[in-house]
Write an enzyme that holds these catalytic residues in place. Structure first.
Site, mmCIF file in Angstrom:
data_model
loop_
_atom_site.group_PDB
_atom_site.id
_atom_site.type_symbol
_atom_site.label_atom_id
_atom_site.label_comp_id
_atom_site.label_asym_id
_atom_site.label_seq_id
_atom_site.Cartn_x
_atom_site.Cartn_y
_atom_site.Cartn_z
ATOM 1 C CE LYS A 1 -3.994 -2.154 2.004
ATOM 2 N NZ LYS A 1 -5.386 -1.877 2.268
ATOM 3 C CD GLU B 1 -4.819 5.423 4.201
ATOM 4 O OE1 GLU B 1 -6.018 5.318 4.518
ATOM 5 O OE2 GLU B 1 -4.309 4.828 3.247
ATOM 6 C CG HIS C 1 -13.283 -1.224 7.867
ATOM 7 N ND1 HIS C 1 -13.950 -0.034 7.715
ATOM 8 C CD2 HIS C 1 -12.645 -1.141 9.045
ATOM 9 C CE1 HIS C 1 -13.723 0.736 8.755
ATOM 10 N NE2 HIS C 1 -12.940 0.089 9.593
ATOM 11 N NE ARG D 1 -8.428 -9.101 -5.367
ATOM 12 C CZ ARG D 1 -9.548 -8.522 -4.975
ATOM 13 N NH1 ARG D 1 -10.616 -8.559 -5.745
ATOM 14 N NH2 ARG D 1 -9.626 -7.888 -3.820
HETATM 15 P P1 ADP Z 1 -8.141 -3.696 3.108
HETATM 16 O O1 ADP Z 1 -7.228 -3.810 1.924
HETATM 17 O O2 ADP Z 1 -7.542 -4.232 4.383
HETATM 18 O O3 ADP Z 1 -9.537 -4.206 2.838
HETATM 19 P P2 ADP Z 1 -8.628 -0.894 2.455
HETATM 20 O O4 ADP Z 1 -7.509 0.052 2.472
HETATM 21 O O5 ADP Z 1 -9.101 -1.400 1.113
HETATM 22 O O6 ADP Z 1 -8.285 -2.134 3.411
HETATM 23 O O7 ADP Z 1 -9.884 -0.281 3.208
HETATM 24 C C1 ADP Z 1 -11.068 -1.025 3.451
HETATM 25 C C2 ADP Z 1 -12.135 -0.126 4.039
HETATM 26 O O8 ADP Z 1 -11.664 0.434 5.286
HETATM 27 C C3 ADP Z 1 -12.515 1.072 3.204
HETATM 28 O O9 ADP Z 1 -13.470 0.786 2.214
HETATM 29 C C4 ADP Z 1 -13.063 2.020 4.270
HETATM 30 O O10 ADP Z 1 -14.357 1.624 4.674
HETATM 31 C C5 ADP Z 1 -12.121 1.771 5.441
HETATM 32 N N1 ADP Z 1 -10.974 2.718 5.393
HETATM 33 C C6 ADP Z 1 -9.726 2.469 4.920
HETATM 34 N N2 ADP Z 1 -8.927 3.559 5.038
HETATM 35 C C7 ADP Z 1 -9.693 4.533 5.609
HETATM 36 C C8 ADP Z 1 -9.442 5.895 6.008
HETATM 37 N N3 ADP Z 1 -8.263 6.482 5.852
HETATM 38 N N4 ADP Z 1 -10.487 6.583 6.554
HETATM 39 C C9 ADP Z 1 -11.698 6.009 6.753
HETATM 40 N N5 ADP Z 1 -11.980 4.728 6.409
HETATM 41 C C10 ADP Z 1 -10.996 3.988 5.846
#
Ligand code: ADP
Length: 499
Positions: free
Chosen positions: A116, A200, A235, A294
């Site tokens: 990431k 973040e 999430h 993917r």
């Molecule tokens: P993973 O790859 O572990 O699934 P992601 O980075 O794709 O994690 O994030 C999954 C979800 O987590 C997002 O769709 C959102 O709901 C929440 N999320 C991730 N980063 C943030 C952030 N900086 N602020 C608020 N919610 C977040």
């Protein structure tokens, strides 16, 4: 074109890919573990290869075994689907070395976007807005505290190698930071073999909006618009739609997000289908989150609205064919919704409930698409994610699509196991959902309002068991050993979940 394609996956996505192969008149080879001998994807395949015992580390995550099966069956390409080895750069590389085409991006692009932090660098270099925070992993608690003070609390600690929400911690104040950092790092180290954590800004109630891209091997890249996946639990996505109600109200947003996604894909040296995920606020500001290298679970809603078949395009592009679509050829027609139907108990913290499907009737009729991996009389194994089917609908408008989804959900009869169908029927009545006022906290609010508190710790225990399964799988896929005590605990946990 390919001589034969091995589909290194199971369940509904294996069925979906085998169907595409049939349409392209390419022979497909299914693979199966001991737990999947009678699975639908095996039944419908012309050829099938047994790849090992039930645990996915020894079967669907066993790259060597999959390559042997491909060679034994004369397959010259592998489609990995989603999950399992689909985003594993080492597996893509092993395919490349073995002279077997991996139907997806090159291993270098998977590696670049798999971290990431590396992906954040690429997005920034492509001039795309990223969620405020650190570009790289933080080296110490002191550095983390300084960054958090600068961007302001709440902050989210995230694993650079992350996925599935693991290694993520929400921190509201400085005194919580150091212990949260330790926790997140150790969880990430266990799950991914890397304890790197970056920070973040935690966006309050964002919307999750993602852009589908398609890129050929000659550098021609287009986007197919957005999907909104704000309806999440812990999430993880539960309901997806295309278009996004927010984007539908802001016509230039699709073009701006689409252009950003295409620039990111170009910067990553990407080919094949991919998804660039963004978080957006209610005003339409958006920030790069990550890229999934993917096919996504939720790809059907894009297919329903654009009329394109993403798996066909994945296969053609992987075979070296040109992407014959121009950006201006892409049109978005009507509205599509998708519900992920799981064997789980919404009245008991969504505890997984696999088991024998004693009776099954599934919907059809105008505007209904069912991507299913099950049949009547089959026993859903406990060894894998309990996704049974994806129910998608298309209609000319969002309102009509919601009504159609309610009609289709009402026609679902899945007996013998518990499912989340009733939960969807209730959720789709939610007033905020109906207005399209979505955000990633909507389902939590809905559950807090409408549902009795779940009993006991069953859901928490199931989540712990599933997390531990995933953890041991990723350890083993990284060449690690699973201690016998952990294997025993997992076996006992699985037995408890079956009761
Ligand atoms: P993973 O790859 O572990 O699934 P992601 O980075 O794709 O994690 O994030 C999954 C979800 O987590 C997002 O769709 C959102 O709901 C929440 N999320 C991730 N980063 C943030 C952030 N900086 N602020 C608020 N919610 C977040």
């Amino acid at each position: 074109m390919f001589r034969k394609v091995l589909v290194s996956n199971r369940g509904e996505i294996a069925v979906r890919i085998l169907r595409a192969l049939r349409e392209l008149e390419i022979p497909g080879v299914a693979v199966y573990s001991d737990a999947d001998r009678a699975a639908l994807h095996v039944r419908m395949a012309g050829e099938a290869a047994h790849i090992g015992p039930a645990p996915s580390v020894e079967s669907y995550l066993n790259g060597r075994r999959l390559l042997e099966a491909a060679a034994a069956h004369g397959a010259d390409a592998i489609h990995p689907g989603y999950g399992f080895l689909s985003e594993n750069a080492a597996f893509a590389e092993a395919c490349e070395r073995a002279g077997i085409t991996f139907i997806g991006p090159g291993s270098a692009a998977i590696r670049r976007m798999g971290s990431k932090t590396s992906a954040r660098h690429i997005a920034a270099a492509a001039g795309a807005p990223i969620v405020p925070g650190t570009q790289d992993a933080v080296a110490s608690a002191a550095e983390a505290a300084a960054v958090a003070r600068e961007i302001g609390y709440p902050v989210l600690l995230k694993a650079a190698a992350g996925g599935g929400g693991k290694g993520m911690r929400l921190v509201h104040a400085e005194d919580e930071l150091a212990p949260a950092l330790r926790d997140a790092a150790s969880e990430a180290l266990n799950a991914f073999g890397s304890g790197e954590i970056y920070i973040e800004k935690y966006l309050e109630r964002p919307r999750h909006i993602e852009i589908q891209v398609l890129a050929d091997r000659n550098g021609h890249i287009i986007h197919l618009g957005e999907r909104e996946c704000s309806l999440q639990r812990r999430h993880q996505k539960v309901v997806e739609e295309c278009p996004s109600p927010l984007v539908a109200r802001n016509p230039d947003l699709r073009a701006r997000m689409g252009e950003a996604a295409v620039r990111i894909a170009r910067q990553a040296g990407y080919h094949n289908a991919g998804t660039v995920e963004f978080l957006a606020d209610q005003q339409g500001n958006f920030y790069f989150l990550e890229m999934n290298t993917r096919l996504q679970v939720e790809h059907p809603v894009t297919e329903l609205v654009t009329g394109l078949d993403l798996v066909h395009w994945q296969i053609r592009i992987a075979a070296g064919g040109p992407l014959l679509l121009r950006q201006e050829d892409i049109a978005w027609n009507g509205w599509a919704l998708e519900c992920r139907i799981y064997a789980e108990d919404p009245d008991n913290q969504f505890f997984p409930c696999p088991g024998r499907i004693s009776d099954l009737e599934m919907p059809s009729g105008p505007g209904v698409r069912l991507d299913s991996g099950v049949y009547r009389g089959w026993t859903v194994p406990i060894d894998y994610d309990p996704l049974l089917a994806k129910l998608a609908v298309w209609a000319p408008s969002r309102d009509a699509a919601v009504h159609r989804m309610q009609r289709a959900l009402g026609e679902c009869l899945i007996a013998g196991i518990r499912t989340n169908i009733r939960f969807f029927r209730d959720l789709l009545e939610d007033e905020r959902f109906r207005r399209g006022a979505l955000d990633t906290g909507l389902i939590e609010d809905f559950l807090a309002r409408g549902r009795a508190p779940a009993t006991g710790d069953a859901g928490a225990e199931a989540a712990a068991i599933l997390a531990a399964v995933a953890h041991t799988e990723s350890q083993a896929s990284n060449g690690g050993r699973v201690p016998p005590s952990v294997s025993r605990w997992l076996a006992q946990g699985r037995a408890r979940m079956l009761r």
